[in-house]
Design a protein around this motif. Structure first.
Motif, PDB file in Angstrom:
ATOM      1  N   THR A  14       0.173  56.190  59.446  1.00 25.99           N
ATOM      2  CA  THR A  14      -0.580  54.796  60.115  1.00 25.99           C
ATOM      3  C   THR A  14      -1.500  54.346  59.270  1.00 25.99           C
ATOM      4  OG1 THR A  14      -1.976  55.955  61.137  1.00 25.99           O
ATOM      5  CG2 THR A  14      -0.181  55.508  62.442  1.00 25.99           C
ATOM      6  N   GLU A  15      -1.570  54.726  57.646  1.00 26.08           N
ATOM      7  CA  GLU A  15      -2.626  54.073  56.907  1.00 26.08           C
ATOM      8  C   GLU A  15      -2.095  52.692  56.588  1.00 26.08           C
ATOM      9  OE1 GLU A  15      -3.156  54.719  52.243  1.00 26.08           O
ATOM     10  OE2 GLU A  15      -3.191  56.689  53.476  1.00 26.08           O
ATOM     11  N   THR A  16      -3.045  51.827  56.491  1.00 26.51           N
ATOM     12  CA  THR A  16      -2.909  50.346  56.191  1.00 26.51           C
ATOM     13  C   THR A  16      -3.367  50.280  54.944  1.00 26.51           C
ATOM     14  OG1 THR A  16      -5.190  49.893  56.988  1.00 26.51           O
ATOM     15  CG2 THR A  16      -3.525  49.877  58.744  1.00 26.51           C
ATOM     16  N   ASP A  19      -7.097  50.495  54.630  1.00 22.54           N
ATOM     17  CA  ASP A  19      -7.528  52.005  54.668  1.00 22.54           C
ATOM     18  C   ASP A  19      -7.298  52.700  53.263  1.00 22.54           C
ATOM     19  OD1 ASP A  19      -7.906  51.990  57.491  1.00 22.54           O
ATOM     20  OD2 ASP A  19      -5.914  52.469  57.990  1.00 22.54           O
TER      21      ASP A  19
END
Length: 571
Positions: A14-16, A19
């Motif tokens: 779920t790394e944006t 991030d």
């Protein structure tokens, strides 16, 4: 008792972008601080590399994975595509791997006794090592067999030897692996005939023949015939067994010998999977449907000293094979599965301070187990010096049993999944395999690449690099170039006497005297004539074996039609 936390409903990756930018900045700051620290306290080595000389970063974090890396796409769950975490949903929580110790020495009597000793001590599957004359399709009485009878494996000349080898061992209760390649169809025919004499039908027996001739041209060199007729024999065996011996793994596509010859981990994986793909193409071209044979394909890998590199190799193997096999549009999910046997690295064992080999074998076995192997052979501490003694092979078997029942490694599935380091190594392994596939395609395919010496030269270069690192003390091998001792360490050595050859000679003479010579001659002529055309050779070989034709006689009639392969030497 506490319960496990619930899984998230969304992809764990779920790394944006924000991030990632924050992590990159934090890493840059950390690296700058580290560099300052190194000025006062330098690292102990100028470079850190794997056993295959792949550079290793000092730290791994999410930015070492591609931005499009996805847990569900690239890792997933056990028993689900792409099978990175295992082909079985339950893995070792459901059933342990098969503990299959490779054994074979002397005559059939000696190896039969060793089999029974191992089975009595908890081994769960048999694995047969044949002596060099059998591997090369020669009788024990052939001039080229002089000095080799029973030395590196069990001597098998006719069905009579196989009857003794499996005497008192019910073949419907145990699975057997046979390390045999060029004459694999002959040895499998003998096994089928022994089973039938026990009252066990072919559809009840289970096991594996190696039957992987392509890696012989690349690495081990126990070939007899040229590549194309050898591939025909393999396809004939696959076709016959898919109908009549459905529980048999008709080929064990082997990286083990490629690694033992000196390859890197990535070369071992790449060349093995590329060979596997070649066998699939030949079988499909012969008219078989992918689901007729692919579920019975199996693989055989080496587990070397570099713990994390080996685990990454095993995980990448499953993922790559599943993706490649999907291109053939199978309907049976098992056609996507890469099931494999592992043997610890014989080439890593040292004659110096041989008890250290127990530790090496333990580390390698743990990597195989964490990597999700289906069966395992653990090398014995004395194998750098001789075939294993009974005491040494018992320690090797106990090593597996301790890992299985005391270490905790079997309690959870694929425990290193999600490690940035392991996932990064797994990705790198996959990239190297794909790069090699492209190179082989550019050379015209596997057989043209063999004929051009491509694989052989790649392996030779890697072996040379590794040995050079040891001799320049750039790589430490305990007891070889560091932590050495002057005194010799005495250990019991298994000796194979010349009386084995004499006994084998007398048995072969007696078999030839007692069999129906006219029927044997007719059966051999049928094989020879069929070899000139397109008829499936396997049933004809089975007929000849049941009449007690020898392995040498059958191979000789095939030599007359196919010729013999003479490989080029590389330096």
């Amino acid at each position: 008792m506490t319960t496990s936390p619930k899984r998230p409903n969304k992809d764990p990756n779920t790394e944006t972008p924000s991030d990632r930018a924050e992590i990159l900045q934090k890493r840059k700051n950390w690296e700058e601080e580290y560099e300052q620290l190194m000025k006062k306290k330098p690292e102990r080595l100028s470079s850190f590399v794997t056993t295959s000389s792949v550079p290793i970063n000092r730290l791994y974090d999410p930015t070492d994975l591609p931005q499009d890396w996805s847990y569900l796409k690239d890792v997933g769950y056990p028993g689900e595509f792409p099978y990175t975490r295992g082909v079985q949903q339950t893995m070792y929580r459901g059933r342990l791997w098969t503990m299959r110790q490779f054994a074979g020495f002397g005559g059939s009597e000696e190896t039969n006794e060793r089999f029974k000793f191992l089975l009595a001590n908890g081994m769960t599957g048999l694995s047969v090592a044949f002596h060099l004359p059998t591997l090369y399709g020669r009788e024990s009485t052939h001039p080229m067999s002089l000095g080799e009878v029973g030395k590196l494996g069990v001597a098998i000349d006719t069905l009579r030897d196989m009857e003794i080898l499996f005497d008192g061992i019910p073949l419907d209760k145990v699975t057997t692996s046979m390390t045999i390649n060029a004459p694999a169809a002959i040895l499998l025919s003998m096994y089928i005939a022994v089973a039938e004499k026990q009252g066990v039908s072919p559809d009840q027996i289970g096991g594996t023949i190696q039957n992987d001739i392509l890696k012989e041209y690349m690495a081990q060199k126990s070939y007899i015939f040229p590549p194309k007729p050898s591939m025909r024999l393999i396809v004939d065996t696959i076709k016959y067994c898919s109908k009549f011996v459905p529980r048999w793994n008709t080929i064990s596509i082997s990286g083990y010998h490629i690694r033992e010859a000196g390859s890197t981990a990535a070369q071992e994986l790449a060349f093995t999977l590329i060979n596997g793909l070649e066998y699939v193409k030949w079988a499909v071209k012969s008219g078989m449907e992918i689901d007729e044979f692919a579920p019975r394909l199996s693989f055989f890998f080496n587990s070397h000293n570099d713990f994390f590199e080996e685990i990454a190799k095993f995980r990448a193997a499953r993922r790559i094979w599943a993706r490649w096999m999907r291109e053939f549009s199978p309907k049976n999910e098992r056609s996507l599965w890469l099931r494999f046997h592992t043997q610890t690295a014989g080439c890593s064992l040292t004659a110096q301070q041989p008890y250290n080999n127990v530790v090496r074998t333990t580390v390698q076995s743990m990597a195989a187990v964490i990597g999700g192997t289906q069966s395992l052979h653990t090398n014995s501490l004395d194998e750098a010096l001789a075939l294993p003694s009974e005491d040494a092979v018992e320690i090797a078997l106990r090593t597996q049993q301790i890992i299985a029942h005391e270490s905790g490694l079997t309690n959870t599935i694929d425990p290193l999944a999600g490690s940035y380091f392991v996932e990064s190594l797994t990705n790198l392994m996959e990239k190297e395999v794909e790069d090699y596939l492209q190179k082989v395609d550019q050379l015209g395919g596997v057989i043209p690449a063999i004929e051009k010496g491509f694989f052989q030269q790649e392996i030779a270069n890697a072996a040379y690099q590794y040995q050079k690192e040891i001799e320049k003390n750039e790589r430490t091998i305990v007891s070889v170039n560091d932590f050495t001792k002057d005194e010799d360490i005495e250990i019991p050595i298994l000796q194979i006497g010349d009386e084995i050859a004499e006994r084998q000679k007398k048995r072969l003479e007696r078999v030839k005297q007692e069999r129906n010579t006219e029927k044997v001659t007719t059966a051999l002529l049928k094989i020879q004539e069929a070899a000139k055309g397109n008829e499936n050779l396997f049933p004809l070989i089975l007929d000849a074996v049941k009449l007690y034709a020898s392995i040498g006689e059958i191979c000789d009639v095939l030599r007359e039609v196919f010729g013999e392969w003479k490989g080029d030497l590389l330096f």
